[in-house]
Design an enzyme around this catalytic site. Structure first.
Site, PDB file in Angstrom:
ATOM      1  CD  GLU A   1     -14.614 -49.417  75.483  1.00  0.00           C
ATOM      2  OE1 GLU A   1     -14.587 -50.257  75.221  1.00  0.00           O
ATOM      3  OE2 GLU A   1     -13.618 -48.251  75.931  1.00  0.00           O
TER       4      GLU A   1
ATOM      5  CG  ASN B   1     -14.264 -48.212  83.499  1.00  0.00           C
ATOM      6  OD1 ASN B   1     -15.279 -46.731  83.549  1.00  0.00           O
ATOM      7  ND2 ASN B   1     -13.463 -47.473  81.951  1.00  0.00           N
TER       8      ASN B   1
ATOM      9  CD  GLU C   1     -11.047 -45.425  79.860  1.00  0.00           C
ATOM     10  OE1 GLU C   1     -10.948 -45.106  78.573  1.00  0.00           O
ATOM     11  OE2 GLU C   1     -10.864 -46.637  80.269  1.00  0.00           O
TER      12      GLU C   1
ATOM     13  CG  ASP D   1      -9.895 -38.254  76.246  1.00  0.00           C
ATOM     14  OD1 ASP D   1     -11.303 -38.554  76.252  1.00  0.00           O
ATOM     15  OD2 ASP D   1      -9.389 -39.167  75.947  1.00  0.00           O
TER      16      ASP D   1
HETATM   17  C1  XIL Z   1      -6.856 -46.622  74.976  1.00  0.00           C
HETATM   18  C2  XIL Z   1      -5.316 -46.417  74.781  1.00  0.00           C
HETATM   19  O1  XIL Z   1      -5.905 -44.505  74.967  1.00  0.00           O
HETATM   20  C3  XIL Z   1      -4.672 -46.376  73.273  1.00  0.00           C
HETATM   21  O2  XIL Z   1      -3.124 -45.689  73.430  1.00  0.00           O
HETATM   22  C4  XIL Z   1      -5.229 -48.565  73.123  1.00  0.00           C
HETATM   23  O3  XIL Z   1      -4.237 -48.033  71.461  1.00  0.00           O
HETATM   24  C5  XIL Z   1      -6.665 -47.902  72.481  1.00  0.00           C
HETATM   25  O4  XIL Z   1      -7.299 -48.159  74.087  1.00  0.00           O
HETATM   26  N1  XIL Z   1     -11.923 -47.134  76.212  1.00  0.00           N
HETATM   27  C6  XIL Z   1     -10.602 -47.683  77.525  1.00  0.00           C
HETATM   28  C7  XIL Z   1      -9.532 -47.680  77.301  1.00  0.00           C
HETATM   29  O5  XIL Z   1     -11.151 -48.293  78.730  1.00  0.00           O
HETATM   30  O6  XIL Z   1      -8.330 -48.640  78.031  1.00  0.00           O
HETATM   31  C8  XIL Z   1      -9.056 -46.469  75.738  1.00  0.00           C
HETATM   32  O7  XIL Z   1      -7.947 -46.820  75.549  1.00  0.00           O
HETATM   33  C9  XIL Z   1      -9.786 -45.487  74.981  1.00  0.00           C
HETATM   34  C10 XIL Z   1     -10.497 -46.438  75.625  1.00  0.00           C
END
Ligand code: XIL
Length: 397
Positions: A170, A216, A289, A291
């Site tokens: 990010e 990423n 990631e 969802d």
């Molecule tokens: C999130 C986790 O799922 C949570 O449990 C935590 O509180 C915050 O981070 N992008 C990412 C992940 O790269 O590491 C993040 O994960 C979600 C967004």
């Protein structure tokens, strides 16, 4: 209605009773792909299917289903939190490897690959680090050497055990940030300038010659969303192209794939086009990631099926788009969901105003949702010539 269906079934049974023998023995039954796990079906394409793992849920004696599903359905795992800097080095100079080691050991027992997440990110940093920078006790020269040491320490510890590392996460802004022109954002860019991205990849490679090194990010599923002059996917494309031209060892781009059913989102062809274009640079890709959350309206919360059903269907449709696009590009190596059950999903805790949820492929009681079935069908009904075996890239020097 029920009665009619039952009667029809009865008629068929009577009509064929003389022809059908007894149920065949298991060994003689035809292969039933719907009885296979996601990980087994992914293997047909060389595709790894993964999940983020919540280590507290994994260790909870009251949650046997959580462990079983992690073990049975997935062929790669990502630590949801325990490899982040704040977890690894809560106190300056003393690393706590216990939870991260446990994740790696669990993956080994389960025959799974590990995506390392994450070496450099502006979020979930230890307080000693951000406080030290804020109060001036850590200057930028020291900050750069602290970052180098961290990357070297973590990547060396897990050398040979990590398949893909999210080296930088990010780094790029969104059109809603200030200024709205896309730029390198956050803690690291502010203190070290954008050069930290190339440094991070070089340091990671020096510490681990075998892992695939990934950039990423989110909102890079497709090109051409919004203002073409301010396209985040294009920015990331130009960034990695520039890194490669300078000999920086980047192996892949991870597209997080956090979507919501309230947005326009993409079709398969748009997403496949983005993956093909990254592949055209010689890069691997992965969904890292995934969802697909929904608004939990009053009606959803009250159990109104007219509000719930379209959301579950829209969520499933978006899982389908991303997975089908990944299947279409042989350099798309893995498809990881960010938690697999609504019982343990980061969404409700993070997107709570207005409330959102229903983002994963199993419900809160570990029942597979439509999204799970859609993923399964995608993996079953795919093959040559348009869906081919995955490439096996070599880490770039
Ligand atoms: C999130 C986790 O799922 C949570 O449990 C935590 O509180 C915050 O981070 N992008 C990412 C992940 O790269 O590491 C993040 O994960 C979600 C967004």
């Amino acid at each position: 209605m029920m009665l009619r269906r039952w009667m029809a079934a009865g008629l068929v049974a009577v009509a064929t009773a003389g022809v059908l023998n007894a149920v065949p023995a298991a060994a003689e039954r035809p292969y039933d792909p719907t009885a296979q796990s996601l990980r087994a079906l992914g293997q047909r394409h060389g595709l790894y299917v993964g999940t983020a793992v919540d280590m507290a849920a994994l260790a909870d004696p009251a949650e046997p289903r959580y462990r079983e599903i992690v073990r049975d359905e997935f062929s790669t795992v990502t630590a949801e939190n325990v490899m982040k800097w704040e977890s690894l080095e809560p106190t300056r100079g003393s690393y706590d490897w216990s939870a991260a080691d446990e994740l790696v050991a669990t993956a080994r027992r389960n025959g799974q690959k590990v995506r390392g997440h994450v070496l450099v990110w502006h979020s979930q940093l230890p307080k000693w680090l951000t406080d030290g920078v804020a109060d001036g006790s850590i200057d930028n020269t020291e900050l750069r050497s602290i970052l180098r040491r961290h990357i070297t320490t973590v990547a060396s510890r897990y050398r040979g055990k990590i398949w893909q590392w999210d080296v930088v996460n990010e780094a790029v802004s969104d059109p809603w940030d200030t200024p709205s022109t896309l730029h390198y954002k956050g803690f690291w860019a502010e203190h070290l300038g954008p050069g930290y991205v190339a440094d991070a990849f070089r340091w990671a490679r020096a510490a681990d010659p075998t892992a695939l090194l990934f950039y990423n990010d989110y909102n890079i599923e497709a090109f051409g969303s919004g203002d073409p002059a301010n396209d985040k996917t294009q920015f990331v494309y130009d960034m990695v192209k520039g890194l490669l031209a300078r000999g920086v060892p980047v192996d892949g781009v991870g597209s997080q794939g956090h979507l919501g059913t309230q947005y326009g989102n993409y079709d398969t062809l748009q997403v496949a086009d983005a993956l093909h274009r990254f592949a055209g640079l010689g890069l691997s890709t992965a969904f890292t990631e995934v969802d697909v959350r929904s608004r939990l309206t009053d009606g959803v919360q009250a159990g109104d099926s007219e509000e719930i059903n379209p959301r579950l269907q829209a969520s499933a449709a978006n899982f389908h788009v991303l997975l089908q696009a990944c299947l279409a590009e042989p350099r798309c190596l893995s498809f990881t969901v960010w938690g697999f059950t609504d019982r343990h999903s980061w969404v409700p805790g993070t997107f709570d105003d207005p409330p959102q949820g229903l983002a994963t492929i199993y419900d809160e009681n570990y029942q597979p949702k439509r999204a799970y079935q859609v993923m399964k069908a995608d993996l079953i009904y795919a093959g040559p010539p348009y869906v081919r075996m995955r490439a096996t890239p070599k880490p770039r020097r």
